[in-house]
Scaffold this active site. Sequence first.
Site, mmCIF file in Angstrom:
data_model
loop_
_atom_site.group_PDB
_atom_site.id
_atom_site.type_symbol
_atom_site.label_atom_id
_atom_site.label_comp_id
_atom_site.label_asym_id
_atom_site.label_seq_id
_atom_site.Cartn_x
_atom_site.Cartn_y
_atom_site.Cartn_z
ATOM 1 C CE LYS A 115 -0.630 0.263 4.970
ATOM 2 N NZ LYS A 115 -1.213 -0.494 6.084
ATOM 3 N NE ARG A 131 -5.280 0.075 11.814
ATOM 4 C CZ ARG A 131 -4.433 -0.035 10.796
ATOM 5 N NH1 ARG A 131 -3.752 1.025 10.381
ATOM 6 N NH2 ARG A 131 -4.253 -1.189 10.188
#
Length: 355
Positions: free
Chosen positions: A35, A130
């Site tokens: 990514k 998260r």
Amino acid sequence: MYPKVYVYLERIYENARYLNNLCNNYGVNIVGVTKVVCAEPHIAQTFVDSGISILGDSRIQNIKNMIDNGIKAEYMLLRIPMLSELDNVVRFVDYTLISELKTARTLGEVSKFFNKKIKVIYMVDIGDLREGVWFDNAVSEVSEALNIKGIEVVGIGTNLGCFGGVIPSKDNMQKLLDIKSEIEKNTGIILSVVSGGTSATLPLIEDKNLPKGINQFRLGESIICGTDATNRRIVPGTRQDAIVLEAEIVEIKEKPSVPYGKIGHDAFGRKPSFIDQGMRLKGILAVGEQDISPSTTYPLDDKDIEVLHASSDHMIIDLTKSKFKYKVGDKIRFTLGYSSVLRAFTSSYVEKVIL
Ligand SMILES: *Cc1c(COP(=O)(O)O)cnc(C)c1O
């Protein structure tokens, strides 16, 4: 066109190969995370050439792009999927990370429609805040997910360091393994994957502190940048110059070190502060916050250059201490940290040169 980033594929290959060996020797399989470079196909292919067989990305578009470029690998979607993208998840992805039963059930429905079973790694939050089911509730939620038809929950995983900055440790990795054992005891189903970490988890392997049973790391930053931002360090055995930025000087002038006038906020709402060092020789480079992050832009050839600040399209550097006589039109090279690599690859204003 400037700015440019140069991509040294051989250096990425070296990093990937080194980390793959390091982890494999410890029984840990690597998912190569693409990514940060927006799944640039040459880089993705280099990961595969180095022996990595699963590629991970947060964005379906990136995964689709790698498939369209003929890169032969298994694909993992790293960001827990949106309900609205599940049809594409089923079409393009082999593994997905999941943290909601609703998403898991809907994925099961969609899978039946496409007649394809997606492998799911259920995420457990062991402290970073998260994604993932909070560890206290993990055994019951994952056990429930194991009953869902149409998907195959192959394991559990966790993510540390990314939001709360929590550092992976022997203790929090053991906690994940304990949860796995509980789930297996509860359901009688064996979980084959325990996906323990990111680049921030590498010290546990280097120091031989990783509990046995963690068998997958998802690595991006350490392969591409050779760094580990969570632990603020260079990853031993890797190189940091696989990606190099080159930007052009558009102004060089003597200016004071402190602005003249009443100081408000800068272009990004930050309140700048200045130390009076008298007159300085300053340069402006035609690159900015839209392309890099100045705090992770490091001069490569001339360590006497100091990066001061950037606005959207201008980066200000201090050349006072440099031995070289720079002039307008000169190019300056930088190595980049994670946030700068991410921006450079996302910015269409930065030319990518593959070497
Ligand atoms: C980005 C990401 C990774 C890779 O982290 P690095 O620090 O680049 O190694 C791993 N897992 C998930 C879920 C991610 O989003």
